[in-house]
Design a protein around this motif. Structure first.
Motif, short mmCIF file in Angstrom:
data_model
loop_
_atom_site.label_atom_id
_atom_site.label_comp_id
_atom_site.label_asym_id
_atom_site.label_seq_id
_atom_site.Cartn_x
_atom_site.Cartn_y
_atom_site.Cartn_z
N ALA A 1 59.22 52.86 -2.84
CA ALA A 1 58.24 51.87 -2.38
C ALA A 1 56.97 52.56 -1.88
O ALA A 1 55.86 52.08 -2.12
N LEU A 2 57.14 53.68 -1.20
CA LEU A 2 55.99 54.41 -0.67
C LEU A 2 55.16 55.00 -1.81
O LEU A 2 53.93 54.99 -1.77
N ALA A 3 55.84 55.50 -2.84
CA ALA A 3 55.12 56.03 -4.00
C ALA A 3 54.29 54.94 -4.67
O ALA A 3 53.15 55.17 -5.08
N ARG A 4 54.85 53.73 -4.75
CA ARG A 4 54.08 52.61 -5.33
C ARG A 4 52.87 52.28 -4.47
O ARG A 4 51.79 52.01 -4.99
N TYR A 5 53.04 52.32 -3.16
CA TYR A 5 51.91 52.08 -2.26
C TYR A 5 50.81 53.11 -2.51
O TYR A 5 49.63 52.76 -2.63
N TYR A 6 51.17 54.39 -2.56
CA TYR A 6 50.16 55.43 -2.79
C TYR A 6 49.47 55.24 -4.14
O TYR A 6 48.25 55.42 -4.26
N VAL B 1 46.63 52.87 -4.05
CA VAL B 1 45.38 53.33 -3.43
C VAL B 1 44.85 54.58 -4.15
O VAL B 1 44.03 55.33 -3.61
N GLY B 2 45.31 54.76 -5.40
CA GLY B 2 44.75 55.81 -6.24
C GLY B 2 45.29 57.20 -6.02
O GLY B 2 44.71 58.19 -6.49
N ILE B 3 46.44 57.31 -5.32
CA ILE B 3 47.07 58.61 -5.07
C ILE B 3 48.28 58.71 -5.99
O ILE B 3 49.28 58.01 -5.79
N SER B 4 48.19 59.55 -6.99
CA SER B 4 49.22 59.63 -8.02
C SER B 4 50.32 60.59 -7.60
O SER B 4 50.21 61.81 -7.77
N VAL B 5 51.39 60.04 -7.01
CA VAL B 5 52.53 60.85 -6.59
C VAL B 5 53.82 60.17 -7.03
O VAL B 5 53.84 58.98 -7.34
N THR B 6 54.88 60.93 -7.01
CA THR B 6 56.21 60.41 -7.30
C THR B 6 57.04 60.44 -6.02
O THR B 6 56.66 61.10 -5.04
N PRO B 7 58.19 59.75 -6.00
CA PRO B 7 59.05 59.80 -4.82
C PRO B 7 59.44 61.23 -4.44
O PRO B 7 59.61 61.52 -3.24
N ASP B 8 59.56 62.12 -5.41
CA ASP B 8 59.94 63.50 -5.12
C ASP B 8 58.85 64.27 -4.39
O ASP B 8 59.10 65.35 -3.83
N ASP B 9 57.62 63.74 -4.39
CA ASP B 9 56.52 64.39 -3.67
C ASP B 9 56.47 63.98 -2.20
O ASP B 9 55.62 64.47 -1.46
N ILE B 10 57.38 63.08 -1.81
CA ILE B 10 57.31 62.46 -0.48
C ILE B 10 58.52 62.86 0.36
O ILE B 10 59.67 62.72 -0.07
N CYS C 1 53.63 51.33 15.71
CA CYS C 1 53.66 52.67 16.31
C CYS C 1 55.05 53.08 16.76
O CYS C 1 55.42 54.25 16.69
N GLY C 2 55.83 52.11 17.25
CA GLY C 2 57.15 52.44 17.77
C GLY C 2 58.20 52.70 16.71
O GLY C 2 59.30 53.15 17.04
N ALA C 3 57.90 52.45 15.46
CA ALA C 3 58.89 52.69 14.40
C ALA C 3 59.12 54.17 14.18
O ALA C 3 60.22 54.59 13.81
N ARG C 4 58.08 54.98 14.39
CA ARG C 4 58.14 56.43 14.18
C ARG C 4 58.53 56.77 12.75
O ARG C 4 59.51 57.50 12.49
N ILE C 5 57.75 56.28 11.81
CA ILE C 5 57.94 56.60 10.40
C ILE C 5 56.63 57.11 9.83
O ILE C 5 55.59 56.45 9.92
N GLY C 6 56.68 58.31 9.26
CA GLY C 6 55.52 58.91 8.63
C GLY C 6 55.91 59.55 7.31
O GLY C 6 57.00 59.29 6.78
N ALA C 7 55.03 60.39 6.79
CA ALA C 7 55.31 61.03 5.50
C ALA C 7 54.55 62.34 5.38
O ALA C 7 53.40 62.46 5.83
N ALA D 1 59.93 49.70 7.38
CA ALA D 1 58.78 50.19 6.61
C ALA D 1 58.84 49.75 5.16
O ALA D 1 57.82 49.40 4.55
N GLU D 2 60.04 49.76 4.59
CA GLU D 2 60.18 49.38 3.18
C GLU D 2 59.80 47.91 2.98
O GLU D 2 59.27 47.54 1.92
N ALA D 3 60.04 47.09 3.99
CA ALA D 3 59.72 45.66 3.86
C ALA D 3 58.22 45.42 3.75
O ALA D 3 57.79 44.32 3.36
#
Length: 409
Positions: A75-80, A83-92, A240-246, A276-278
């Motif tokens: 899901a995060l790879a699709r988000y990126y 916004v024009g950031i070409s990555v795969t799930p393995d890059d995250i 902010c309280g979720a504490r999820i980044g990448a 975050a996935e939601a």
């Protein structure tokens, strides 16, 4: 005799939380404190994200995979990609907030004693991460009079030594709100390629650019192995309280190295990844309202500040912070005085002294960072408190009309 570590002695207090005991004491006295000191938005966390946690069918809350749930990374790879950031799930690599992404970057890219070039003023926690990892920050100073635009690329190049391993930037910037242009990023990318440096790009505020287009370091070509994006959902979704980044990079060796540090903490928070996935269920227009709300707050704050005698501030192009010069002798003293000795109609305001956002000793003495994270009504009250405080502060630098002294202390 027991002693704490040298690293512990060197660890600075947070520039935006350091005055919290004084704010707590003010609240105990019955004073209402308007918090402009920290980037904690009052924007509602999307209900669909909270509902995903509330409705999760989980019998045993197990460890998640070290790199994060595969479904969330997809899901995060699709988000990126959107916004024009070409990555795969393995890059995250999913991290416990943007803070852990910063920590992994310094641990993976630099050795103890290595040097990290950062334009100042910068996010105050960078200093703490540098202390924790035994990395030396080499600042390149930008100035309020120039709108905190980065210095010429030659200034960066002059600071490169055999110990330099990376350049760290934040765009849109915390604390200045400056948004790097494509040309500025291209110059920094070319510098990093030319000198075999990593380019660490903190992009926590990418959704909030008001006067131009957002450009990511990963929108640039020819430097995939050099670039690392440090990211978080904290500001994007007011979570902010979720504490999820990448930690995001196409450099496979670097990704594998960061993964080993991630194994040290076992896994990122499981329920927070569900939340975050939601976010993938949010409509494409989700950020339109949030961005417009922050822009209205920015415009209110800048117009009010510029109307105060002796106050100077540029118009920030993004994020939700303003750096301002105040007509006072010392902002560390002034910000503490606001909480200890001042109130206006039973209210006061908490700000972040800017000295904690500089590495160069003595800079930021007359500057503060303010976060426009309150709704416009509350923000207006906070700015009125500041306006009244500047009229009566003993260390003020501007003449004060006699009528200014009708405040309650």
């Amino acid at each position: 005799m027991l002693e704490v570590s040298q690293r512990g002695h060197a660890m600075p207090l947070s520039p935006y939380r350091r005055l919290t005991p004084f704010a707590d004491a003010a609240k105990q006295r019955g004073v209402q404190v308007h918090h402009l000191n920290i980037g904690q938005p009052d924007i509602e966390t999307p209900p669909v994200m909270l509902a995903a946690v509330q409705q999760a069918n989980i019998r045993v809350l197990e460890y998640s995979p070290t790199a994060g749930y595969p479904s969330y990374r997809r899901a995060l790879a699709r988000y990126y990609q959107q916004v024009g950031i070409s990555v795969t799930p393995d890059d995250i690599l999913v991290t416990a907030g943007g803070s852990e992404a910063i920590f992994f970057a310094l641990m993976s890219c630099l050795n103890p004693g290595d040097e990290l070039i950062i334009p100042e003023p910068f996010y105050g926690a960078y200093t703490a991460f540098a202390v924790a990892t035994d990395v030396r920050i080499v600042p390149v100073t930008s100035h309020l009079a120039d709108g905190f635009a980065p210095p010429l690329i030659e200034e960066f190049e002059r600071r490169i030594t055999p110990r330099t391993k990376a350049v760290l930037l934040c765009t849109p910037n915390n604390p200045t709100g400056y948004v790097y242009s494509r040309a500025e990023l291209e110059q920094l990318k070319d510098l990093c390629v030319r000198h075999s440096l990593y380019l660490l790009s903190d992009e926590a505020y990418r959704e909030f650019c008001y006067d131009g287009d957002y450009v990511s370091a990963m929108h640039l070509s020819g430097a995939d192995d050099h670039i690392v994006i440090l990211d978080t959902i904290s500001k994007r979704y007011s979570a902010c309280g979720a504490r999820i980044g990448a930690f995001v990079t196409k450099n496979k060796a670097l990704q594998q190295t960061a993964f080993k540090f991630a194994q040290m903490r076992v896994s990122p928070p499981g329920l927070a990844q569900v939340l975050a996935e939601a976010a993938s269920e949010l409509p494409d227009t989700y950020f339109d309202h949030t961005k417009a709300e922050y822009q209205a707050r920015r415009d209110l704050m800048v117009s009010r500040l510029r109307a105060m005698p002796g106050v100077e501030c540029p118009v920030p192009g993004g994020a939700f912070y303003v750096m301002a010069r105040l007509p006072v002798d010392d902002c560390d003293t002034f910000c503490q005085w606001l909480l200890e000795e001042f109130s206006y109609h039973g209210q006061t305001v908490m700000l972040s002294p800017a000295s904690g956002f500089y590495a160069t000793k003595g800079l930021g003495k007359q500057e503060v960072r303010m976060a426009y994270v309150l709704n416009c009504e509350a923000l207006g009250l906070a700015l009125t408190c500041l306006e009244q405080a500047l009229l009566v502060y003993p260390g003020r630098e501007v003449p004060v009309p006699e009528a200014a002294f009708d405040q309650d202390r």
